[in-house]
Enzyme design. Structure first.
Site, short mmCIF file in Angstrom:
data_model
loop_
_atom_site.label_atom_id
_atom_site.label_comp_id
_atom_site.label_asym_id
_atom_site.label_seq_id
_atom_site.Cartn_x
_atom_site.Cartn_y
_atom_site.Cartn_z
N HIS A 1 0.84 -1.21 0.00
CA HIS A 1 0.00 0.00 0.00
C HIS A 1 0.87 1.26 0.00
O HIS A 1 2.07 1.19 0.25
CB HIS A 1 -0.91 0.02 1.24
N ASP B 1 0.40 5.06 2.05
CA ASP B 1 -0.40 5.47 3.20
C ASP B 1 -1.54 6.42 2.79
O ASP B 1 -1.36 7.31 1.95
CB ASP B 1 0.48 6.17 4.24
N HIS C 1 4.66 0.25 0.16
CA HIS C 1 5.41 -0.50 1.17
C HIS C 1 4.52 -1.57 1.79
O HIS C 1 3.29 -1.53 1.67
CB HIS C 1 6.00 0.42 2.23
N ARG D 1 4.89 6.69 13.90
CA ARG D 1 4.90 7.22 12.53
C ARG D 1 4.26 8.60 12.49
O ARG D 1 3.19 8.81 13.07
CB ARG D 1 4.12 6.25 11.63
O1 LIG Z 1 5.03 -2.08 10.05
C1 LIG Z 1 5.68 -1.62 9.10
O2 LIG Z 1 6.81 -1.99 8.82
C2 LIG Z 1 5.07 -0.59 8.20
C3 LIG Z 1 3.73 -0.17 8.67
C4 LIG Z 1 3.15 0.84 7.74
O3 LIG Z 1 2.51 0.51 6.78
C5 LIG Z 1 3.40 2.26 7.99
O4 LIG Z 1 4.10 2.61 8.94
O5 LIG Z 1 2.91 3.08 7.20
FE LIG Z 2 1.93 2.19 5.65
#
Ligand SMILES: O=C(O)CCC(=O)C(=O)O
Ligand SMILES: [Fe+2]
Length: 355
Positions: free
Chosen positions: A158, A160, A316, A330
């Site tokens: 995906h 974000d 990602h 994040r």
């Molecule tokens: O858990 C992860 O490595 C990525 C999670 C994710 O999609 C994000 O932080 O946007």
């Molecule tokens: Fe993500």
């Protein structure tokens, strides 16, 4: 020192097949993307995506406080947009500094003044850190809301929050709790995904728009008994219907490159096609991203590792292969309303890459 396929003579992409015999016929290497960051040791992790600053003496907290902070942060935004994702080792940056950096990356690279940090529709689930931080946790919440056990790992790809009318430019994730092994994250390049298509297919996609839908977050909120955040970092990101329509091919305003802007996580429907045609094209594009490992990078996190990516031109996915606690924070910044500029060029065209 920079060790990059675009900077070092022996690894120049035009020379991969002919390095030993045709040194004299090489084209000059394109300019470095590092700018003021060239003072730090860095290396490109793959040809098409991912650059790392492996030395923990490079601290983003120091960069933020330096006398030429704005110059270095602007150069960092350019580097992230060019290379898709950039990694830093053992960072001591605080959460407040992480948020400030996320906001400044966009601000210094030209985002609209009304675009702030994103407030995730289900961030009520983590009120202790502030609504503009998302806890990424194996225990639940944002990173787990769409996760279905026993589906193919490729279902996780995906970008974000593309269900927002004003989606993200940059995201910064710092991991503070990690399993001993496992829990890697992969990123893929939307620029290179575009460049691999035939001219006819590129042109076809450039005429299309797609619906992105994040309403599974609404269901998740209902199930867990918390409200949906209905004001989310931009005057245009409001309400509790989490859908938006965006161009299928988008121009990244920082690099000027074209990128494919549909993702398996959120893109449900290509507007101009019949439902069957739409399913077919989207399935092709999702597989195109998940099955081309030569425009992906896989990152093994270390304690307090930090990644910054451009959500406009990468995808990602996390790797669910552990059962200990895994957690990070994040910050996601909002960029511009996605647009396609028919005069923009692809990354290969602009950089003269022909491998
Ligand atoms: O858990 C992860 O490595 C990525 C999670 C994710 O999609 C994000 O932080 O946007
Ligand atoms: Fe993500």
């Amino acid at each position: 020192m920079s060790i990059s396929p675009y900077h070092s003579r022996s690894n120049h992409p035009r020379c991969f097949n002919s390095f030993h015999t045709q040194l004299d016929t090489m084209a000059p290497a394109p300019e470095s993307f590092l700018g003021s960051l060239s003072q730090y040791e860095s290396l490109d992790l793959t040809t098409h995506i991912g650059t790392s600053f492996p030395n923990s003496s490079v601290q983003l907290s120091t960069i933020l406080g330096s006398s030429n902070a704005d110059e270095q942060i602007k150069d960092l935004a350019t580097l992230v947009s060019q290379r898709g994702v950039v990694f830093f080792t053992k960072q001591n940056i605080s959460l407040e500094q992480q948020k400030k950096l996320a906001d400044k990356l966009g601000e210094l690279s030209g985002k609209p003044k009304t675009s702030k940090l994103h407030i995730h529709p289900i961030s009520e689930s983590t009120p202790e850190l502030g609504a503009d931080v998302s806890v990424i946790s194996s225990k639940g919440g944002i990173a787990r809301a769409g996760y279905v056990r026993n589906t193919r790992a490729s279902a996780g790809w995906h970008a974000d929050i593309t269900f927002e009318r004003i989606p993200s430019d940059y995201a910064i994730l710092k991991m503070h709790t990690l399993p001993k092994v496992g829990g890697d994250t992969l990123w893929a390049s939307g620029y290179e995904a575009y460049d691999r298509l035939s001219p006819a297919y590129k042109k076809f996609l450039e005429s299309l728009t797609a619906v992105h839908d994040g309403n599974f977050f609404v269901d998740y909120a209902k199930e867990h008994g918390f409200p949906i955040q209905d004001i989310r970092g931009s005057p245009e990101n409001t309400g509790s219907n989490l859908t938006a329509t965006h161009p299928v091919i988008r121009t990244n305003p920082v690099t000027g490159f074209k990128t494919i802007f549909v993702n398996k996580g959120f893109t449900k429907r290509i507007v101009e096609l019949t439902p069957d045609e739409s399913d077919n094209v989207l399935d092709y594009l999702f597989r195109h991203v998940s099955e081309n490992h030569d425009f992906q990078v896989r990152y093994r996190w270390g304690q307090d590792g930090l990644a910054i990516w451009d959500n406009r031109s990468t995808y990602h996915t996390a790797t669910n292969d552990y059962d200990e606690l895994r957690q990070g924070n994040r910050a996601v910044s909002l960029g511009e309303k996605p647009f396609f500029d028919p005069k923009s060029r692809s990354r290969r065209e602009a950089l003269g890459i022909d491998i």
